[in-house]
Design an enzyme around this catalytic site. Structure first.
Site, PDB file in Angstrom:
ATOM      1  N   HIS A  82      -3.947 -14.633  62.005  1.00 58.87           N
ATOM      2  CA  HIS A  82      -3.461 -13.282  62.351  1.00 58.87           C
ATOM      3  C   HIS A  82      -4.409 -12.671  63.373  1.00 58.87           C
ATOM      4  CE1 HIS A  82      -0.663 -10.014  61.203  1.00 58.87           C
ATOM      5  NE2 HIS A  82      -1.617  -9.221  61.696  1.00 58.87           N
ATOM      6  N   ASP A 161       3.146  -1.821  53.674  1.00 65.15           N
ATOM      7  CA  ASP A 161       2.657  -2.024  55.048  1.00 65.15           C
ATOM      8  C   ASP A 161       3.781  -1.833  56.057  1.00 65.15           C
ATOM      9  OD1 ASP A 161       0.591  -2.709  56.992  1.00 65.15           O
ATOM     10  OD2 ASP A 161       1.789  -4.495  57.352  1.00 65.15           O
ATOM     11  N   ARG A 168       1.685   4.617  61.352  1.00 59.09           N
ATOM     12  CA  ARG A 168       0.400   4.659  62.083  1.00 59.09           C
ATOM     13  C   ARG A 168       0.635   4.528  63.578  1.00 59.09           C
ATOM     14  NH1 ARG A 168      -2.178  -0.247  60.169  1.00 59.09           N
ATOM     15  NH2 ARG A 168      -3.877   0.224  61.581  1.00 59.09           N
ATOM     16  N   SER A 183      -3.929  -3.320  56.232  1.00 63.47           N
ATOM     17  CA  SER A 183      -2.641  -3.751  56.774  1.00 63.47           C
ATOM     18  C   SER A 183      -2.588  -5.276  56.899  1.00 63.47           C
ATOM     19  CB  SER A 183      -2.436  -3.085  58.145  1.00 63.47           C
ATOM     20  OG  SER A 183      -1.366  -3.665  58.817  1.00 63.47           O
ATOM     21  N   LYS A 187      -0.858  -8.212  53.880  1.00 68.02           N
ATOM     22  CA  LYS A 187       0.208  -9.172  54.259  1.00 68.02           C
ATOM     23  C   LYS A 187      -0.256 -10.601  54.018  1.00 68.02           C
ATOM     24  CE  LYS A 187       0.896  -7.675  58.634  1.00 68.02           C
ATOM     25  NZ  LYS A 187       0.434  -6.303  58.850  1.00 68.02           N
TER      26      LYS A 187
HETATM   27  N1  URA Z   1      -2.103  -6.116  62.881  1.00 65.87           N
HETATM   28  C1  URA Z   1      -1.672  -5.649  61.692  1.00 65.87           C
HETATM   29  O1  URA Z   1      -0.932  -6.329  60.992  1.00 65.87           O
HETATM   30  N2  URA Z   1      -2.066  -4.441  61.297  1.00 65.87           N
HETATM   31  C2  URA Z   1      -2.888  -3.655  62.015  1.00 65.87           C
HETATM   32  O2  URA Z   1      -3.224  -2.575  61.583  1.00 65.87           O
HETATM   33  C3  URA Z   1      -3.352  -4.134  63.260  1.00 65.87           C
HETATM   34  C4  URA Z   1      -2.948  -5.385  63.684  1.00 65.87           C
END
Ligand code: URA
Length: 435
Positions: A82, A161, A168, A183, A187
């Site tokens: 990620h 999220d 956000r 966040s 996930k």
């Molecule tokens: N990627 C995400 O999933 N969340 C964030 O807050 C920033 C980047």
């Protein structure tokens, strides 16, 4: 408990208890706590910060707002990657099929565009028919069957999220170490993975502008992964210029497909290989980066990585022919050549402004409700250290709407800096942190 009291506490820099965070996330997920109350929380958390306990509690409650994926006794090694978000950052798209073609399994929950950065889901959806809204069962089955599945947060998986992410984005509360940690890690912990590679971006196009802050963000996420018994590696990579040449949804899909055919830009290939090598090492497929790089070259040359991409397109409802026939991708026909205003080396990008320029063309959202235009974006022909002459084409803007074009051009003008002195060499990967 009352939400007003929780908001007052955070406003006044007090520490929230676990019970208060459980109340906040449960209430927001069920709809009892409104968007405007959660926006007030996000701003208070942004301004006053959350400590390590609050961040961990927020992460776990967000993870538990939906189902946590369980692959049962499945024997394959489950790993994911990620990014914290960048401009032109499409790495997940070539990376997932490439790594899966080496025999590891990637159940990936991604995000949409956030602030000035693009999102993997928006890019994937630019291929007509591509469905990122698969059920939990389909997510598990597709991952087991073809080695990859790419979905978004849903009502089933990390719904907190899904809601907070969009909120956000619309309330300028993205660039917070705690909120980004919660966040991303909520996930990732919900995916049922064993290993995770994080690409923590730093620089003018990242949410973290200094290496010190990027390291703090990396350490915050690694600490939570460790607490949950996951192997985590965070790579800190440079966002002082856009990644690759393309910025914009369909354009980035095209560039990802080119990368899987061995024709992608050097920086996209480099970062894809380096992050992929970390994943293969975690899975025990290779011992060294060099072994991983050789395997990746083989998978690209043999066409296996490309075939995996086609399997992904098919499994998600898109036409696999899009991988070879780019006329299937919606790409704007109107083009504008953005010219160098003077002679000189390109010494600096305000990369965030390049991302905003693409967003103003229609590639991103200004409000939660905005519908993005998959066909527009920027092809950047010059990178840091390139010498240009006045009138050279620095970028091509793909657009649909003249008014949006002029906004995008204005923004891009302030985003590129020229000088007669050659800048120091650009380093893509700056650091690495292991759990
Ligand atoms: N990627 C995400 O999933 N969340 C964030 O807050 C920033 C980047």
């Amino acid at each position: 408990m009352r939400i007003q009291d929780i908001l007052r506490k955070k406003r006044d820099k007090e520490k929230l208890t676990k019970e208060e965070i459980v109340f906040l996330i449960n209430g927001y997920t069920s709809g009892d706590i409104t968007d405007y109350q959660m926006a007030a929380f996000a701003m208070a958390a942004f301004l006053n910060g959350l400590d390590a306990d609050e961040t961990a509690n927020l992460t776990f409650e967000m993870m538990k707002s939906g189902s946590v994926v369980d692959f049962g006794d499945f024997k394959g090694f489950l790993v994911d990657k990620h990014s914290t978000g960048g401009v032109g950052d499409k790495i997940s798209i070539p990376l997932a099929p490439l790594v899966a073609s080496c025999g590891v399994y990637i159940p990936m929950i991604s995000g949409r565009g956030l602030g000035h950065t693009g999102g993997t889901l928006d890019k994937l959806e630019s291929v007509p028919g591509f469905n990122v809204n698969l059920s939990l069962e389909q997510f598990i089955e597709t991952t087991k069957e073809i080695g990859v599945c790419l979905i978004g947060q849903t009502a089933e998986i990390t719904p907190a999220d899904k809601k907070l992410y969009a909120l956000r984005d619309a309330t300028s509360t993205v660039e917070s170490i705690s909120l980004i940690t919660a966040s991303i890690m909520s996930k990732k912990l919900a995916e049922g993975i064993k290993g995770l590679v994080l690409d923590v971006k730093v620089g003018t196009g990242a949410f973290m502008k200094t290496v010190e802050d990027a390291r703090k963000l990396a350490e915050s996420m690694v600490a939570i992964g460790k607490k949950m018994d996951r192997t985590v590696t965070a790579v800190i990579s440079n966002m002082d210029q856009p990644l690759g040449e393309m910025i914009g949804n369909s354009l980035e899909m095209l560039e990802s497909f080119e990368t899987l055919k061995g024709r992608g830009p050097a920086d996209i290939k480099d970062l894809t290989f380096r992050l992929g090598a970390e994943m293969l090492k975690m899975a025990g497929v290779v011992k060294t980066d060099e072994e991983a790089f050789q395997l990746f070259e083989k998978k690209i040359a043999s066409g296996e990585a490309g075939e995996k991409m086609k399997e992904i397109l098919k499994a998600h409802g898109a036409d696999p022919k899009a991988f070879d026939d780019y006329s299937i991708l919606p790409i704007a026909e109107k083009k504008y050549s953005f010219l160098a205003p003077e002679d000189g080396y390109i010494t600096k990008f305000n990369t965030e402004e390049v991302g905003v320029s693409a967003m103003l063309l229609g590639a991103g959202r200004k409000t939660k409700e905005d519908i993005i235009d998959p066909s527009v974006g920027i092809a950047l022909h010059k990178k840091l250290g390139d010498y240009v002459k006045k009138g050279d084409v620095v970028a091509t803007l793909y657009y649909q709407d003249d008014n949006k074009l002029s906004q995008g051009v204005d923004r891009l003008k302030g985003a590129i800096f020229y000088s007669s002195e050659k800048p120091v060499e650009f380093k893509l990967v700056l650091d690495k942190i292991h759990s």
